[in-house]
Design a protein around this motif. Structure first.
Motif, PDB file in Angstrom:
ATOM      1  N   GLU A   1      -2.213  15.086  -0.777  1.00  0.00           N
ATOM      2  CA  GLU A   1      -3.046  13.933  -0.426  1.00  0.00           C
ATOM      3  C   GLU A   1      -2.256  12.638  -0.478  1.00  0.00           C
ATOM      4  OE1 GLU A   1      -7.103  11.714  -1.908  1.00  0.00           O
ATOM      5  OE2 GLU A   1      -6.826  13.832  -2.393  1.00  0.00           O
ATOM      6  N   GLU A   2      -1.472  12.442  -1.528  1.00  0.00           N
ATOM      7  CA  GLU A   2      -0.690  11.205  -1.659  1.00  0.00           C
ATOM      8  C   GLU A   2       0.403  11.120  -0.596  1.00  0.00           C
ATOM      9  OE1 GLU A   2      -1.995   8.989  -3.341  1.00  0.00           O
ATOM     10  OE2 GLU A   2      -3.270  10.189  -4.650  1.00  0.00           O
TER      11      GLU A   2
ATOM     12  N   TYR B   1       0.356   5.100   6.012  1.00  0.00           N
ATOM     13  CA  TYR B   1       0.921   3.750   5.927  1.00  0.00           C
ATOM     14  C   TYR B   1       2.170   3.626   6.793  1.00  0.00           C
ATOM     15  CZ  TYR B   1      -2.118   1.681   2.415  1.00  0.00           C
ATOM     16  OH  TYR B   1      -3.198   1.144   1.755  1.00  0.00           O
TER      17      TYR B   1
ATOM     18  N   GLY C   1       0.820  -1.209   0.000  1.00  0.00           N
ATOM     19  CA  GLY C   1       0.000   0.000   0.000  1.00  0.00           C
ATOM     20  C   GLY C   1       0.856   1.262   0.000  1.00  0.00           C
TER      21      GLY C   1
ATOM     22  N   GLU D   1       1.075   4.274  -2.851  1.00  0.00           N
ATOM     23  CA  GLU D   1       0.895   5.715  -2.611  1.00  0.00           C
ATOM     24  C   GLU D   1       2.116   6.505  -3.080  1.00  0.00           C
ATOM     25  OE1 GLU D   1      -1.920   6.913  -1.931  1.00  0.00           O
ATOM     26  OE2 GLU D   1      -2.928   5.116  -1.217  1.00  0.00           O
TER      27      GLU D   1
ATOM     28  N   ASP E   1      -1.346  10.104   2.561  1.00  0.00           N
ATOM     29  CA  ASP E   1      -1.679   8.681   2.475  1.00  0.00           C
ATOM     30  C   ASP E   1      -0.442   7.825   2.770  1.00  0.00           C
ATOM     31  OD1 ASP E   1      -4.328   9.210   1.828  1.00  0.00           O
ATOM     32  OD2 ASP E   1      -4.049   8.868  -0.330  1.00  0.00           O
ATOM     33  N   SER E   2       0.698   8.236   2.231  1.00  0.00           N
ATOM     34  CA  SER E   2       1.950   7.518   2.480  1.00  0.00           C
ATOM     35  C   SER E   2       2.310   7.562   3.962  1.00  0.00           C
ATOM     36  CB  SER E   2       3.088   8.136   1.660  1.00  0.00           C
ATOM     37  OG  SER E   2       2.802   8.071   0.285  1.00  0.00           O
TER      38      SER E   2
ATOM     39  N   GLU F   1       1.891   6.784  -6.756  1.00  0.00           N
ATOM     40  CA  GLU F   1       0.945   7.823  -7.173  1.00  0.00           C
ATOM     41  C   GLU F   1       1.566   9.210  -7.019  1.00  0.00           C
ATOM     42  OE1 GLU F   1      -2.911   7.310  -5.334  1.00  0.00           O
ATOM     43  OE2 GLU F   1      -2.863   5.152  -5.737  1.00  0.00           O
ATOM     44  N   PHE F   2       2.268   9.430  -5.917  1.00  0.00           N
ATOM     45  CA  PHE F   2       2.963  10.697  -5.684  1.00  0.00           C
ATOM     46  C   PHE F   2       3.976  10.944  -6.810  1.00  0.00           C
ATOM     47  CE2 PHE F   2       6.309  13.312  -3.898  1.00  0.00           C
ATOM     48  CZ  PHE F   2       5.632  14.272  -3.159  1.00  0.00           C
TER      49      PHE F   2
END
Length: 118
Positions: free
Chosen positions: A77-78, A85, A39, A43, A81-82, A46-47
């Motif tokens: 946001e990314e 995790y 996960g 992320e 999110d990272s 995506e970043f």
């Protein structure tokens, strides 16, 4: 609010949604660690993809349909999110991220002292 409190809040929310950080066996612990690591990499990917698109936009501003303020919001946001995790992985491993980060910063200060700019 300090990092320790943020981590506690995130873990409580995760547990309420069925994402525990404590497991009855080592195998289950590392299976979840693997899932959270995948996960995290997702992320970070995506970043990275957004950064790639920003660079395309900067190189060819008239050819690429990307709004930089929107891209920066997506990057935030990314990144968060990272970070979530990382909080989960730290909790699974029983790491006090706040204490360990402060300790590592102190060690880095000493390690890189010769590079300090005056």
């Amino acid at each position: 609010m300090d990092l320790k409190k943020i981590a506690e809040m995130q873990i409580k929310m995760d547990e309420l949604h069925g994402f525990p950080v404590q497991f009855p066996t080592t195998q289950e612990k590392y299976q979840q660690l693997t899932k959270d690591l995948v996960g995290l990499f997702g992320e970070i990917g995506e970043f990275s993809n957004i950064v790639k698109k920003v660079n395309i936009k900067l190189d060819r501003p008239d050819e690429y349909p990307l709004e930089l303020p929107e891209a920066e919001n997506l990057l935030k946001e990314e990144l968060v999110d990272s970070f979530i995790y990382i909080i989960r992985i730290g909790a699974i491993l029983g790491i006090d991220l706040q204490a360990e980060t402060l300790d590592k910063m102190r060690r880095n200060e000493s390690r890189y002292a010769k590079l300090r700019r005056k």
